[in-house]
Enzyme design. Sequence first.
Site, PDB file in Angstrom:
ATOM      1  N   GLU A 214      52.715 101.464 -26.675  1.00  0.00           N
ATOM      2  CA  GLU A 214      51.282 101.482 -27.029  1.00  0.00           C
ATOM      3  C   GLU A 214      51.010 102.432 -28.189  1.00  0.00           C
ATOM      4  OE1 GLU A 214      49.259 102.453 -23.375  1.00  0.00           O
ATOM      5  OE2 GLU A 214      50.086 100.710 -22.358  1.00  0.00           O
TER       6      GLU A 214
ATOM      7  N   ARG B 258      52.386 100.329 -15.836  1.00  0.00           N
ATOM      8  CA  ARG B 258      52.760 100.923 -17.119  1.00  0.00           C
ATOM      9  C   ARG B 258      53.612  99.907 -17.886  1.00  0.00           C
ATOM     10  NH1 ARG B 258      49.279 104.069 -16.492  1.00  0.00           N
ATOM     11  NH2 ARG B 258      49.392 106.299 -16.099  1.00  0.00           N
TER      12      ARG B 258
ATOM     13  N   HIS C  71      44.894  98.920 -22.554  1.00  0.00           N
ATOM     14  CA  HIS C  71      45.009  99.980 -21.537  1.00  0.00           C
ATOM     15  C   HIS C  71      43.628 100.522 -21.152  1.00  0.00           C
ATOM     16  CE1 HIS C  71      47.884 103.282 -19.876  1.00  0.00           C
ATOM     17  NE2 HIS C  71      46.862 103.073 -19.062  1.00  0.00           N
TER      18      HIS C  71
ATOM     19  N   LEU D   8      52.440  98.727  -3.149  1.00  0.00           N
ATOM     20  CA  LEU D   8      51.216  98.647  -2.337  1.00  0.00           C
ATOM     21  C   LEU D   8      50.700 100.060  -2.046  1.00  0.00           C
ATOM     22  CD1 LEU D   8      49.636  96.164  -1.128  1.00  0.00           C
ATOM     23  CD2 LEU D   8      50.533  96.901   1.089  1.00  0.00           C
TER      24      LEU D   8
ATOM     25  N   ASP E 288      47.557  94.860 -19.442  1.00  0.00           N
ATOM     26  CA  ASP E 288      46.714  96.000 -19.828  1.00  0.00           C
ATOM     27  C   ASP E 288      47.572  97.075 -20.469  1.00  0.00           C
ATOM     28  OD1 ASP E 288      44.382  97.670 -19.921  1.00  0.00           O
ATOM     29  OD2 ASP E 288      45.054  98.707 -18.113  1.00  0.00           O
TER      30      ASP E 288
ATOM     31  N   SER F 238      57.395  97.373  -1.955  1.00  0.00           N
ATOM     32  CA  SER F 238      57.257  98.822  -2.170  1.00  0.00           C
ATOM     33  C   SER F 238      58.546  99.445  -1.681  1.00  0.00           C
ATOM     34  CB  SER F 238      56.146  99.426  -1.318  1.00  0.00           C
ATOM     35  OG  SER F 238      54.884  99.060  -1.733  1.00  0.00           O
TER      36      SER F 238
ATOM     37  N   ARG G 150      47.560 102.974  -3.546  1.00  0.00           N
ATOM     38  CA  ARG G 150      46.093 102.929  -3.563  1.00  0.00           C
ATOM     39  C   ARG G 150      45.595 101.716  -4.340  1.00  0.00           C
ATOM     40  NH1 ARG G 150      47.016 108.953  -4.130  1.00  0.00           N
ATOM     41  NH2 ARG G 150      48.025 108.227  -6.020  1.00  0.00           N
ATOM     42  N   ILE G 151      46.098 101.562  -5.580  1.00  0.00           N
ATOM     43  CA  ILE G 151      45.613 100.463  -6.430  1.00  0.00           C
ATOM     44  C   ILE G 151      46.124  99.120  -5.907  1.00  0.00           C
ATOM     45  CG2 ILE G 151      45.712  99.495  -8.765  1.00  0.00           C
ATOM     46  CD1 ILE G 151      45.779 102.430  -9.804  1.00  0.00           C
TER      47      ILE G 151
HETATM   48  P1  NAP Z   1      50.117 105.326  -5.487  1.00  0.00           P
HETATM   49  O1  NAP Z   1      49.059 105.227  -4.444  1.00  0.00           O
HETATM   50  O2  NAP Z   1      50.980 106.531  -5.528  1.00  0.00           O
HETATM   51  O3  NAP Z   1      51.029 104.023  -5.369  1.00  0.00           O
HETATM   52  C1  NAP Z   1      52.247 103.904  -6.029  1.00  0.00           C
HETATM   53  C2  NAP Z   1      53.026 102.761  -5.434  1.00  0.00           C
HETATM   54  O4  NAP Z   1      54.255 102.638  -6.177  1.00  0.00           O
HETATM   55  C3  NAP Z   1      53.408 102.935  -3.971  1.00  0.00           C
HETATM   56  O5  NAP Z   1      53.114 101.763  -3.287  1.00  0.00           O
HETATM   57  C4  NAP Z   1      54.916 103.151  -4.017  1.00  0.00           C
HETATM   58  O6  NAP Z   1      55.603 102.618  -2.917  1.00  0.00           O
HETATM   59  C5  NAP Z   1      55.269 102.333  -5.257  1.00  0.00           C
HETATM   60  N1  NAP Z   1      56.590 102.692  -5.746  1.00  0.00           N
HETATM   61  C6  NAP Z   1      57.033 103.908  -6.161  1.00  0.00           C
HETATM   62  N2  NAP Z   1      58.342 103.846  -6.463  1.00  0.00           N
HETATM   63  C7  NAP Z   1      58.725 102.570  -6.220  1.00  0.00           C
HETATM   64  C8  NAP Z   1      59.952 101.880  -6.331  1.00  0.00           C
HETATM   65  N3  NAP Z   1      61.070 102.510  -6.732  1.00  0.00           N
HETATM   66  N4  NAP Z   1      59.981 100.562  -6.019  1.00  0.00           N
HETATM   67  C9  NAP Z   1      58.866  99.928  -5.593  1.00  0.00           C
HETATM   68  N5  NAP Z   1      57.668 100.524  -5.480  1.00  0.00           N
HETATM   69  C10 NAP Z   1      57.601 101.830  -5.781  1.00  0.00           C
HETATM   70  O7  NAP Z   1      49.485 105.235  -6.953  1.00  0.00           O
HETATM   71  P2  NAP Z   1      48.191 104.419  -7.427  1.00  0.00           P
HETATM   72  O8  NAP Z   1      47.022 105.322  -7.436  1.00  0.00           O
HETATM   73  O9  NAP Z   1      48.105 103.133  -6.683  1.00  0.00           O
HETATM   74  O10 NAP Z   1      48.617 104.140  -8.956  1.00  0.00           O
HETATM   75  C11 NAP Z   1      49.734 103.331  -9.236  1.00  0.00           C
HETATM   76  C12 NAP Z   1      50.063 103.320 -10.709  1.00  0.00           C
HETATM   77  O11 NAP Z   1      49.096 102.566 -11.421  1.00  0.00           O
HETATM   78  C13 NAP Z   1      50.041 104.684 -11.404  1.00  0.00           C
HETATM   79  O12 NAP Z   1      51.244 105.406 -11.189  1.00  0.00           O
HETATM   80  C14 NAP Z   1      49.824 104.317 -12.850  1.00  0.00           C
HETATM   81  O13 NAP Z   1      51.065 104.192 -13.518  1.00  0.00           O
HETATM   82  C15 NAP Z   1      49.136 102.959 -12.791  1.00  0.00           C
HETATM   83  N6  NAP Z   1      47.755 103.043 -13.305  1.00  0.00           N
HETATM   84  C16 NAP Z   1      47.399 102.301 -14.388  1.00  0.00           C
HETATM   85  C17 NAP Z   1      46.103 102.375 -14.879  1.00  0.00           C
HETATM   86  C18 NAP Z   1      45.666 101.560 -16.059  1.00  0.00           C
HETATM   87  O14 NAP Z   1      44.740 101.970 -16.764  1.00  0.00           O
HETATM   88  N7  NAP Z   1      46.274 100.424 -16.323  1.00  0.00           N
HETATM   89  C19 NAP Z   1      45.166 103.228 -14.289  1.00  0.00           C
HETATM   90  C20 NAP Z   1      45.568 103.969 -13.184  1.00  0.00           C
HETATM   91  C21 NAP Z   1      46.863 103.875 -12.694  1.00  0.00           C
HETATM   92  P3  NAP Z   1      55.682 103.388  -1.501  1.00  0.00           P
HETATM   93  O15 NAP Z   1      54.298 103.308  -0.954  1.00  0.00           O
HETATM   94  O16 NAP Z   1      56.621 102.584  -0.698  1.00  0.00           O
HETATM   95  O17 NAP Z   1      56.119 104.773  -1.799  1.00  0.00           O
END
Ligand code: NAP
Length: 318
Positions: A266, A237, A284, A157, A261, A179, A159-160
């Site tokens: 990939e 991912r 993706h 939980l 996605d 999370s 940003r996305i």
């Molecule tokens: P973010 O705000 O940093 O959120 C990451 C989330 O991952 C946080 O809620 C964090 O939990 C959780 N997390 C980290 N380690 C964990 C673990 N061991 N167990 C459970 N949860 C864990 O990042 P965001 O901006 O939302 O982006 C998230 C991800 O989306 C990126 O890292 C990227 O891989 C992916 N993404 C994909 C696309 C696409 O084109 N498909 C585009 C953009 C991003 P805590 O809050 O508790 O620390």
Amino acid sequence: MEVASMESVGVLMTNQMYPYLEDQLAKRFNLFRLWNYPSLSAFSKAHANSIRAIVGSTKMGADATMIDSLPNLEIVCTYSVGLDKIDLPKCKQRGIPVANTPDVLTDDVADLAIALALSVSRRICVSDSFVRNHSWQKSDFYLTSKFSGKTVGIVGLGRIGSAIAKRAAAFGCPVSYHSRSEKPDTGYKYYSNILDLASNSQILIVACALTQETHHIVNRQVIDALGPKGILINIGRGQHVDEAELVSALKEGRLAGAGLDVFENEPHVPEELFSLENVVLVPHIGSDTVETSNAMADLVIANLEAHFQNKPLLTPVT
Ligand code: NAP
């Protein structure tokens, strides 16, 4: 340093990305394109000393070998929010700051997660083909499954994940999440264990960061906990999901559907998925709108310019 004098700053792009970003980098810096060289070592032999910045992406970032081969490297920027292709401990050890592109892509990726959940539940892609191949003239399309009101579980939980939760809630879906830490102010139910989240969700959406801990966070046990009526959506991912287990679960009817996605290898996607009507596959494209790609590119440039003007980075990775 004045903006004009940045023209001599050597910047290495690791792979072909959005052409607008490449054009803007080429206008402002002395841009080197790694894909024009047969290998990293061939590039390094010729230009290692010139490079002060790397611009990476989800395809190729900056691993330890690349970082070690560039003695004058000062900053790594990635045209992505995900940091999984960057050796962060190595950057820290060398005192090299890292910048990514958070926030500007959040809405697009969250939109896609919901689009995939709707497309799988309502069989949008299959029913589109049904019309195009004239099947409608022979029969009506089969009944599908309702999305609104389904219990949605979000892995990560951040940003996305939060943007997905907001959208799912607007569809009347009860939202829960897993999370590392609980977010008490959100009002969503927290599960400290992903298995409990999966057992209590009809749709499980993966939106966490890829790290050693989250590699294959969705394994056979999690898939079985989601169960034969469950749908898995992955916009995180590919390596978050044990893809071989996912393929067998879908083939054996142990999972109702998947919207993907991202993939483990990939641009290669398991061929076995191609014939399954309960699967929606996209290449993706989470953040790939013109609006967001422009914003991401502008943020990469702004971070580089800030660094070389000795100003604080706009979006440093901490
Ligand atoms: P973010 O705000 O940093 O959120 C990451 C989330 O991952 C946080 O809620 C964090 O939990 C959780 N997390 C980290 N380690 C964990 C673990 N061991 N167990 C459970 N949860 C864990 O990042 P965001 O901006 O939302 O982006 C998230 C991800 O989306 C990126 O890292 C990227 O891989 C992916 N993404 C994909 C696309 C696409 O084109 N498909 C585009 C953009 C991003 P805590 O809050 O508790 O620390």
